[in-house]
Design a protein around this motif. Structure first.
Motif, PDB file in Angstrom:
ATOM      1  N   ALA A 113      33.228  -2.690  44.557  1.00 45.42           N
ATOM      2  CA  ALA A 113      32.214  -1.666  44.303  1.00 45.42           C
ATOM      3  C   ALA A 113      32.653  -0.307  44.838  1.00 45.42           C
ATOM      4  O   ALA A 113      32.431   0.733  44.210  1.00 45.42           O
ATOM      5  CB  ALA A 113      30.890  -2.075  44.929  1.00 45.42           C
ATOM      6  N   VAL A 114      33.275  -0.302  46.006  1.00 44.64           N
ATOM      7  CA  VAL A 114      33.747   0.947  46.604  1.00 44.64           C
ATOM      8  C   VAL A 114      34.818   1.589  45.722  1.00 44.64           C
ATOM      9  O   VAL A 114      34.833   2.806  45.516  1.00 44.64           O
ATOM     10  CB  VAL A 114      34.291   0.698  48.027  1.00 44.64           C
ATOM     11  N   ALA A 115      35.720   0.760  45.198  1.00 42.03           N
ATOM     12  CA  ALA A 115      36.771   1.290  44.320  1.00 42.03           C
ATOM     13  C   ALA A 115      36.176   1.918  43.072  1.00 42.03           C
ATOM     14  O   ALA A 115      36.522   3.040  42.685  1.00 42.03           O
ATOM     15  CB  ALA A 115      37.750   0.177  43.948  1.00 42.03           C
ATOM     16  N   VAL A 116      35.249   1.211  42.443  1.00 43.71           N
ATOM     17  CA  VAL A 116      34.623   1.714  41.224  1.00 43.71           C
ATOM     18  C   VAL A 116      33.816   2.986  41.510  1.00 43.71           C
ATOM     19  O   VAL A 116      33.716   3.879  40.669  1.00 43.71           O
ATOM     20  CB  VAL A 116      33.728   0.630  40.594  1.00 43.71           C
ATOM     21  N   ALA A 117      33.258   3.068  42.716  1.00 44.37           N
ATOM     22  CA  ALA A 117      32.452   4.238  43.085  1.00 44.37           C
ATOM     23  C   ALA A 117      33.279   5.512  43.142  1.00 44.37           C
ATOM     24  O   ALA A 117      32.722   6.618  43.156  1.00 44.37           O
ATOM     25  CB  ALA A 117      31.774   4.008  44.433  1.00 44.37           C
ATOM     26  N   CYS A 118      34.591   5.386  43.162  1.00 49.24           N
ATOM     27  CA  CYS A 118      35.465   6.568  43.199  1.00 49.24           C
ATOM     28  C   CYS A 118      35.684   7.184  41.825  1.00 49.24           C
ATOM     29  O   CYS A 118      36.394   8.192  41.704  1.00 49.24           O
ATOM     30  CB  CYS A 118      36.823   6.191  43.800  1.00 49.24           C
ATOM     31  N   VAL A 119      35.095   6.631  40.790  1.00 44.15           N
ATOM     32  CA  VAL A 119      35.344   7.092  39.425  1.00 44.15           C
ATOM     33  C   VAL A 119      34.949   8.555  39.189  1.00 44.15           C
ATOM     34  O   VAL A 119      35.586   9.232  38.368  1.00 44.15           O
ATOM     35  CB  VAL A 119      34.648   6.160  38.406  1.00 44.15           C
ATOM     36  N   PRO A 120      33.931   9.118  39.862  1.00 41.65           N
ATOM     37  CA  PRO A 120      33.628  10.533  39.605  1.00 41.65           C
ATOM     38  C   PRO A 120      34.808  11.470  39.856  1.00 41.65           C
ATOM     39  O   PRO A 120      34.950  12.501  39.182  1.00 41.65           O
ATOM     40  CB  PRO A 120      32.473  10.833  40.576  1.00 41.65           C
ATOM     41  N   ILE A 121      35.658  11.140  40.817  1.00 40.28           N
ATOM     42  CA  ILE A 121      36.804  11.996  41.110  1.00 40.28           C
ATOM     43  C   ILE A 121      37.789  11.977  39.947  1.00 40.28           C
ATOM     44  O   ILE A 121      38.289  13.024  39.506  1.00 40.28           O
ATOM     45  CB  ILE A 121      37.492  11.549  42.414  1.00 40.28           C
ATOM     46  N   VAL A 139      32.397  20.724  40.177  1.00 39.79           N
ATOM     47  CA  VAL A 139      32.408  19.271  39.989  1.00 39.79           C
ATOM     48  C   VAL A 139      33.412  18.618  40.934  1.00 39.79           C
ATOM     49  O   VAL A 139      33.145  17.561  41.515  1.00 39.79           O
ATOM     50  CB  VAL A 139      32.737  18.921  38.523  1.00 39.79           C
ATOM     51  N   LEU A 140      34.586  19.257  41.110  1.00 36.02           N
ATOM     52  CA  LEU A 140      35.597  18.695  42.004  1.00 36.02           C
ATOM     53  C   LEU A 140      35.127  18.706  43.458  1.00 36.02           C
ATOM     54  O   LEU A 140      35.524  17.846  44.251  1.00 36.02           O
ATOM     55  CB  LEU A 140      36.904  19.488  41.871  1.00 36.02           C
ATOM     56  N   LEU A 141      34.301  19.666  43.815  1.00 36.94           N
ATOM     57  CA  LEU A 141      33.725  19.681  45.163  1.00 36.94           C
ATOM     58  C   LEU A 141      32.613  18.646  45.293  1.00 36.94           C
ATOM     59  O   LEU A 141      32.457  18.012  46.347  1.00 36.94           O
ATOM     60  CB  LEU A 141      33.178  21.069  45.490  1.00 36.94           C
ATOM     61  N   CYS A 173      40.002   0.959  34.935  1.00 36.86           N
ATOM     62  CA  CYS A 173      39.304   0.518  33.726  1.00 36.86           C
ATOM     63  C   CYS A 173      37.956   1.213  33.580  1.00 36.86           C
ATOM     64  O   CYS A 173      37.549   1.580  32.469  1.00 36.86           O
ATOM     65  CB  CYS A 173      39.108  -0.997  33.749  1.00 36.86           C
ATOM     66  N   GLU A 174      37.262   1.396  34.694  1.00 34.41           N
ATOM     67  CA  GLU A 174      35.975   2.083  34.647  1.00 34.41           C
ATOM     68  C   GLU A 174      36.154   3.525  34.180  1.00 34.41           C
ATOM     69  O   GLU A 174      35.345   4.050  33.400  1.00 34.41           O
ATOM     70  CB  GLU A 174      35.327   2.056  36.031  1.00 34.41           C
ATOM     71  N   ALA A 175      37.213   4.176  34.645  1.00 36.98           N
ATOM     72  CA  ALA A 175      37.494   5.544  34.207  1.00 36.98           C
ATOM     73  C   ALA A 175      37.860   5.578  32.725  1.00 36.98           C
ATOM     74  O   ALA A 175      37.423   6.464  31.982  1.00 36.98           O
ATOM     75  CB  ALA A 175      38.616   6.145  35.045  1.00 36.98           C
ATOM     76  N   CYS A 176      38.651   4.606  32.274  1.00 40.79           N
ATOM     77  CA  CYS A 176      39.067   4.560  30.869  1.00 40.79           C
ATOM     78  C   CYS A 176      37.881   4.389  29.932  1.00 40.79           C
ATOM     79  O   CYS A 176      37.902   4.865  28.793  1.00 40.79           O
ATOM     80  CB  CYS A 176      40.065   3.423  30.652  1.00 40.79           C
ATOM     81  N   GLY A 262      33.331  15.244  32.873  1.00 36.76           N
ATOM     82  CA  GLY A 262      33.415  15.618  34.279  1.00 36.76           C
ATOM     83  C   GLY A 262      32.077  15.551  34.972  1.00 36.76           C
ATOM     84  O   GLY A 262      31.913  14.882  36.005  1.00 36.76           O
ATOM     85  N   ARG A 263      31.104  16.236  34.407  1.00 36.93           N
ATOM     86  CA  ARG A 263      29.776  16.225  35.014  1.00 36.93           C
ATOM     87  C   ARG A 263      29.079  14.885  34.843  1.00 36.93           C
ATOM     88  O   ARG A 263      28.365  14.432  35.735  1.00 36.93           O
ATOM     89  CB  ARG A 263      28.925  17.353  34.429  1.00 36.93           C
ATOM     90  N   ALA A 264      29.253  14.257  33.694  1.00 36.07           N
ATOM     91  CA  ALA A 264      28.647  12.936  33.501  1.00 36.07           C
ATOM     92  C   ALA A 264      29.162  11.960  34.539  1.00 36.07           C
ATOM     93  O   ALA A 264      28.419  11.084  35.013  1.00 36.07           O
ATOM     94  CB  ALA A 264      28.955  12.430  32.093  1.00 36.07           C
ATOM     95  N   GLY A 265      30.428  12.102  34.908  1.00 37.18           N
ATOM     96  CA  GLY A 265      31.005  11.196  35.895  1.00 37.18           C
ATOM     97  C   GLY A 265      30.275  11.205  37.223  1.00 37.18           C
ATOM     98  O   GLY A 265      30.241  10.192  37.928  1.00 37.18           O
ATOM     99  N   LEU A 266      29.684  12.330  37.586  1.00 39.43           N
ATOM    100  CA  LEU A 266      28.936  12.397  38.836  1.00 39.43           C
ATOM    101  C   LEU A 266      27.770  11.419  38.840  1.00 39.43           C
ATOM    102  O   LEU A 266      27.380  10.902  39.892  1.00 39.43           O
ATOM    103  CB  LEU A 266      28.413  13.819  39.071  1.00 39.43           C
TER     104      LEU A 266
END
Length: 313
Positions: A113-121, A139-141, A173-176, A262-266
């Protein structure tokens, strides 16, 4: 939502701000995804490929039926679009599920879960580049803030080297799942991308079910594995098919098309909050101070990244 545009990528024209109307679908979609954590636990002992194949096949039929009722045209993919859509299915659907299931055999669920939670970056960095624009500083901040809040909510856990590898694969995979949709959202819209990715995923998973079925083979293996599902597992498959796949996919891609990846990823930071809430409703007890702090941090990150500026940054 554009389902008939002739361009192959969303418009890059900037807008002064992001409309809450565009964000709400993504928030609801991520809430449904977060709730799936509790539901998916009942499928731990179920045949992975068979149950997921049924899930995505049912979701595809539901999406097609809803598209017809809503009179939304679904166009046939052409050329390289097949590769993008097949990539979504292979990574965001099939391989992601494999990574999660295999990963929890080597690591505690919190690690995945922690790994997947990094997807916004990742989405904040790569998504805008695919859309033909520079990543947004705001967004990067905001992305690390949202990730930090998600980490507080999820906590940490023990793992080994293999667990780390599976966790990293789950993140990719989550990012893809979002990034590979960017080139085809312009022509197909949220409906088309959802329908084609889901039915392709169902075909892939059905093939894996037959290929890995032993000692039975072919349709006999598929039928045997489906027959092994309990009533509770069928209910879980139904919930995942209707709400977490058909509804959540459509809502998520609608927001991506409207505000940019980018913004949706947040908004991915909403999923762990929803998972924590579902755990409480499921009898998991009152969240601790770290969870409440994480909630505040995620909200702060969303406020930072979603206010004003370029609507597709």
């Amino acid at each position: 939502m554009n389902t008939s545009a002739t361009s192959t990528a969303p418009s890059v024209a900037p807008v002064p701000s992001v409309s809450p109307r565009d964000l709400v679908p993504g928030v609801i979609g991520m809430t449904l995804v977060g709730s799936s954590v509790t539901v998916s636990r009942s499928l731990v002992g179920a045949p992975l490929f068979a149950s997921q194949a049924v899930r995505y096949a049912a979701a595809a039929l539901i999406l097609v039926a809803l598209a017809r009722v809503a009179r939304v045209p679904l166009v046939r993919p052409r050329g390289r679009e097949w590769l993008w859509l097949a990539g979504i299915a292979a990574t965001g659907l099939v391989l992601f599920n494999v990574a999660v299931v295999r990963g929890v055999a080597h690591a505690e669920p919190a690690v995945i879960a922690v790994a997947v939670a990094c997807v916004p970056i990742l989405l904040g960095l790569v998504g805008p580049l695919l859309e033909g624009r520079r990543p947004s500083r705001r967004v990067l901040l905001a992305a690390p803030v949202v990730v930090a809040g998600a980490l507080l909510v999820e906590g940490t856990g023990r793992t080994d080297a293999a667990g780390v590898g599976w966790a990293a694969l789950a993140l990719a995979c989550e990012a893809c799942f979002t990034l590979l949709a960017v080139p085809v959202l312009g022509r197909h819209g949220a409906w088309g991308v959802s329908v084609h990715a889901v039915w392709l995923g169902a075909v892939m998973l059905a093939g894996l079910t037959v290929f890995t079925g032993r000692p039975a083979s072919g349709s006999a293996a598929f039928a045997a594995w489906l027959g092994s599902l309990t009533a509770g597992q069928w209910a879980a498959v139904g919930y995942l098919a209707v709400l977490v796949t058909a509804v959540a996919f459509l809502l998520w891609y609608r927001t991506v098309a409207a505000v940019g990846s980018g913004r949706a990823g947040l908004l991915a930071g909403v999923a762990p909050l929803a998972a924590a809430g579902a755990g409480v409703l499921g009898g998991g007890g009152t969240p601790g101070p770290a969870v409440w702090l994480g909630l505040v941090v995620v909200i702060a990150g969303l406020a930072l990244g979603l206010r004003g500026g370029d609507g597709r940054g």
